[in-house]
Design an enzyme around this catalytic site. Structure first.
Site, PDB file in Angstrom:
ATOM      1  N   GLN A   1      67.134 123.074 -36.378  1.00 32.06           N
ATOM      2  CA  GLN A   1      68.133 124.052 -37.557  1.00 32.06           C
ATOM      3  C   GLN A   1      68.496 125.903 -37.138  1.00 32.06           C
ATOM      4  O   GLN A   1      67.780 126.144 -37.919  1.00 32.06           O
ATOM      5  CB  GLN A   1      67.856 123.856 -38.765  1.00 32.06           C
ATOM      6  CG  GLN A   1      67.898 122.229 -40.019  1.00 32.06           C
ATOM      7  CD  GLN A   1      67.963 122.817 -40.950  1.00 32.06           C
ATOM      8  OE1 GLN A   1      68.474 123.563 -41.663  1.00 32.06           O
ATOM      9  NE2 GLN A   1      66.828 122.119 -41.468  1.00 32.06           N
TER      10      GLN A   1
ATOM     11  N   LYS B   1      79.170 112.157 -25.890  1.00 34.02           N
ATOM     12  CA  LYS B   1      78.937 111.531 -27.153  1.00 34.02           C
ATOM     13  C   LYS B   1      79.450 112.806 -28.237  1.00 34.02           C
ATOM     14  O   LYS B   1      79.341 113.844 -28.191  1.00 34.02           O
ATOM     15  CB  LYS B   1      77.319 110.867 -27.417  1.00 34.02           C
ATOM     16  CG  LYS B   1      76.555 112.264 -28.181  1.00 34.02           C
ATOM     17  CD  LYS B   1      75.209 112.169 -27.996  1.00 34.02           C
ATOM     18  CE  LYS B   1      74.363 112.644 -27.785  1.00 34.02           C
ATOM     19  NZ  LYS B   1      73.180 112.207 -28.634  1.00 34.02           N
TER      20      LYS B   1
END
Length: 326
Positions: A102, A198
């Site tokens: 984060q 991806k």
């Protein structure tokens, strides 16, 4: 207590990874000092340091792995105890930096928790942090104290170079963000590089779109910093086999291995997953497919270099042969 270059040194280990602490202690030839971590009935934590630390340079070993909140609080409380007991300096060896993923706001009204943890560590009075493979290198900028971020790539690459002795290999980054890490790995092994393209529709879920680079007829080694649920890893391995790779290995620094990760690895096409011991693996997370290498000797040497005011980056740049722990 140990006296090195006239400095009084004390080494402490909290509860996140005692086996690694013992490896570090052995490598540095500094005993682990006793400290009792007490948990009250309501879950609150207290710490009692059993020896004087006045005027000592103190080192505390603690990865903030699961349960992350408990291990973070243990570390903060230990730091407070040491500073109130007049420790001269406090260095934290945090091989795995919890909350490191984060590190930015990807959506409105989200926290930057990696910065919050950095702020709390500094407010607690910590003077220096040593970590291994921060998820994002810019986390170093969240600190106003020295923070050393060392790579595990030389240790992991050493295993493939000297123990596996593989030929005709290709190093694969599981996404664009990990290219720098994979490139270092490829340089050490003198191998070509491929990238898995991806997209991630939601946390802990990834869909492979394309493979950039030639993997056909080669042994692929996927390189990442963290294996969490292993969904991305397994999907990438299947895509590599479909693209013509003859075998797939994986190398990662931090074996978080949440939820179904171990089962997914066991049932996957991956031949072997090589990780370090920045996070302790309990028995239920061990597998014949998972090989764990110890980062302890390198961290032990880093303590000695810090105490002696010597540079420490070259310790992690060297390729030296280490035995694996299966």
């Amino acid at each position: 207590m140990s006296i090195i270059d006239g400095k009084k040194i004390k080494l402490f280990a909290l509860n996140s990874n005692r086996p690694l602490a013992e490896e570090i202690s052995k490598a540095a030839n500094i005993g682990i000092c006793p400290a009792d971590v007490v948990k009250f009935a309501d879950g609150e934590i207290s710490i009692n340091i059993e020896e004087s630390v006045r005027g000592h340079d103190c080192f505390v070993i603690q990865s903030t792995s699961a349960p992350a909140n408990e291990h973070v609080m243990e570390l903060l409380i230990m730091a407070d105890a040491l500073k109130r007991a007049s420790a001269k300096t406090l260095t934290v060896i945090m091989p795995y930096y919890g909350y490191s993923r984060q590190d930015r706001k990807s959506k409105s009204r989200q926290p930057i928790t990696a910065k919050l943890v950095a702020d709390m560590l500094q407010i607690a009075g910590i003077d220096r942090v040593i970590s291994i493979d921060l998820h994002a290198a810019q986390i170093q900028g969240f600190f106003n104290i020295p923070i050393d971020n060392f790579p595990a790539s030389p240790l992991l690459a050493d295993y493939f170079l000297y123990t596996k002795k593989l030929e005709n290999i290709v190093i694969v980054s599981p996404d664009h963000g990990g290219v720098t890490r994979a490139r270092l790995f490829a340089r050490i092994l003198d191998a070509p590089l491929a990238i898995i393209d991806k997209r991630r529709p939601e946390p802990n879920k990834a869909e492979v779109q394309n493979i950039i680079g030639d993997v056909k007829g080669k042994i692929a080694i996927m390189v990442d910093d963290i294996i969490d649920t292993a969904g991305t890893l397994v999907a990438g391995a299947e895509a590599l086999i479909e693209a013509g790779a003859i075998k797939v290995y994986a190398a990662a620094t931090h074996p978080v291995l949440s939820g179904p990760a171990v089962q997914r690895i066991n049932e996957s096409v991956i031949t072997e997953v090589v990780v370090t011991d920045t996070i302790m693996l309990p028995e239920e997370k061990k597998s014949p497919k998972i090989v764990q290498l110890s980062i302890g000797p390198l961290l032990g040497q880093s303590i000695l270099h810090i105490v002696k005011d010597e540079p420490i980056s070259q310790i992690f740049d060297k390729i030296t042969h280490h035995e694996s722990k299966e």
